[in-house]
Design an enzyme around this catalytic site. Structure first.
Site, short mmCIF file in Angstrom:
data_model
loop_
_atom_site.label_atom_id
_atom_site.label_comp_id
_atom_site.label_asym_id
_atom_site.label_seq_id
_atom_site.Cartn_x
_atom_site.Cartn_y
_atom_site.Cartn_z
N THR A 356 0.88 -1.53 -0.35
CA THR A 356 -0.26 0.08 -0.11
C THR A 356 1.26 1.30 -0.03
OG1 THR A 356 -1.40 1.09 1.16
CG2 THR A 356 -0.16 -0.24 2.44
N HIS A 409 2.33 -11.56 13.85
CA HIS A 409 3.35 -12.21 15.56
C HIS A 409 3.07 -13.43 14.80
CE1 HIS A 409 7.24 -11.35 17.50
NE2 HIS A 409 7.05 -10.62 17.98
#
Length: 438
Positions: A356, A409
């Protein structure tokens, strides 16, 4: 006679909202003519006529939510419609039920027994059906939904429709001019209670504009909240010296344009760099499926594009097999389709990683949100001249860009994310290596 039905739109889409009718009752249409525009969670689709004839009835109105396979209108033979009424215009749709076609059970059989049925009579039958189902005040689905949201008792709303059906406009008018019904008559929903509190707290003399969220904006909002709720999202940052890329573009831009009929932008460099880094750190090209990790061996890179209805992420397929020109052409084509609202579901599904570029709007630094189920997204930002220390005694101004990597994560460790971003930085600062690594 034939029904106008909501078509199949992909396994992930089960309903949509009628954004616009291009026809009205009584209009003559030919097979293939566009009748309506349907807004779904991902794309807008056009509904076309399957046969020629006259629009006998529009069963569902603009703004109403409809399901796959649902009948939203009917097309009848032009001659039959004209002879049954002897009139032109919207009142020509008089006998949608007489043929006995379509579903409807016993209720439809009873309607078919009538020698001729006007739209008013058909609507009255619909009102009766709603009353039998426990809805004492016949209203369109959109009107019932708005009434629930604003905590309005439909028994207090007057219908302007000559057939007595309450529509969305009636609910809006009641809400604006008379206020909500007393709490003793209707239990406010949480959303309605919030709006009531907001109205009481604000100065009534100050203007407020209420805008209904589009289906796509609601979907975007839900997906972003879901991503933050389900993923252990973390962001790491680095910065890239864009000197080498700017130099290549300056020297090669015109020749590239003449040869490939497309401009040489920044996105092809970043796409190549991302692919090169993904090959070294494959967990960022994966997704979580239950208690398994699906590591994808292909590179379909999503490119975030700002469209009128909100951000969309069309996908550049097999980016590792494309050259710079191929990537630029695909991105340009997808961006044009996004702006013209003509993206297909296939254009939006199946990406493995997303890029993006907030820099086009002037963003200096941001933390992009994951495009789930992907586990990585790279954010680009504005190129800005900054003083960079070359050594202990030399400082020069360089065109620098901050880059951000948000990652999940749960499967990507911090060390992997940091090293991934370092590889992206190194490839961008040495663009020739992209031909080898990307």
């Amino acid at each position: 006679m034939s029904d106008i039905k909501v078509p199949e739109m992909g396994e992930s889409i089960t309903e949509g909202t009628i954004a616009k009718w291009y026809v009205k009752e009584g209009d003559r249409v030919n097979s293939g003519d566009v009748l309506a525009e349907l807004e779904t969670d991902k794309v807008n689709l056009e509904i076309s006529a399957e046969e020629s004839g006259v629009i006998e009835a529009l069963v569902r109105q603009e703004g109403e939510t409809v399901s796959i396979g649902e009948t939203i209108g009917r097309i009848g033979a032009g001659g039959a419609a004209a002879s049954s009424t002897g009139q032109s215009g919207g009142t020509s749709a008089a006998e949608p039920e007489q043929s006995g076609a379509g579903a409807g059970g016993e209720a439809k059989s009873a309607v078919a027994a009538a020698p001729a049925q006007s739209p008013v009579q058909a609507a009255s039958d619909e009102n009766a059906r709603q009353a039998a189902e426990g809805t004492p005040y016949p209203a369109s689905p959109a009107a019932r939904k708005l009434a629930r949201e604003r905590g309005i008792d439909l028994s207090q709303v007057s219908a302007q429709d000559p057939i007595g059906r309450i529509r969305q406009e009636d609910v809006k008018a009641y809400s604006e001019h008379k206020g909500s019904a007393p709490e003793s008559k209707v239990q406010l929903t949480a959303a309605a209670a919030d709006k009531t509190a907001e109205s009481a707290a604000s100065d009534p003399g100050k203007p407020v504009e209420r805008r209904k969220m589009s289906r796509r904006r609601i979907t975007i909002a839900n997906r972003l909240v879901e991503a933050q709720r389900t993923a252990a999202m973390l962001t790491t940052f680095n910065e890239v010296d864009m000197t080498a890329i700017l130099d290549i573009r300056k020297r090669r831009k015109q020749a590239f344009q003449e040869k490939n009929d497309i401009g040489l932008g920044f996105m092809s460099f970043f796409t190549k760099a991302v692919v090169g880094a993904l090959k070294k750190f494959p967990l960022l090209n994966a997704e979580i499926k239950g208690d398994e990790i699906l590591v994808k061996q292909y590179y379909d890179i999503g490119i975030a594009v700002s469209a009128k209805e909100g951000l969309v992420v069309p996908v550049v397929r097999d980016a590792d097999r494309l050259g710079f020109a191929g990537i630029e052409k695909q991105i340009a084509g997808l961006a044009e389709k996004a702006r013209s609202n003509s993206l297909s579901l296939n254009d939006l599904q199946g990406g493995t990683f997303t890029i993006t570029n907030g820099g086009v709007f002037g963003s200096l630094l941001s933390t992009p949100i994951l495009n789930t189920p992907q586990v990585g997204i790279l954010g680009m930002h504005k190129i800005q001249l900054r003083p960079i220390a070359i050594d202990e005694t030399t400082t020069v101004n360089r065109p620098m860009m901050y880059i951000a990597l948000s990652y999940d994560h749960r499967i990507v460790d911090g060390s992997e994310a940091v090293r991934f971003l370092v590889v992206v930085k190194e490839l961008l600062e040495d663009p020739e290596s992209l031909l080898l690594e990307g």
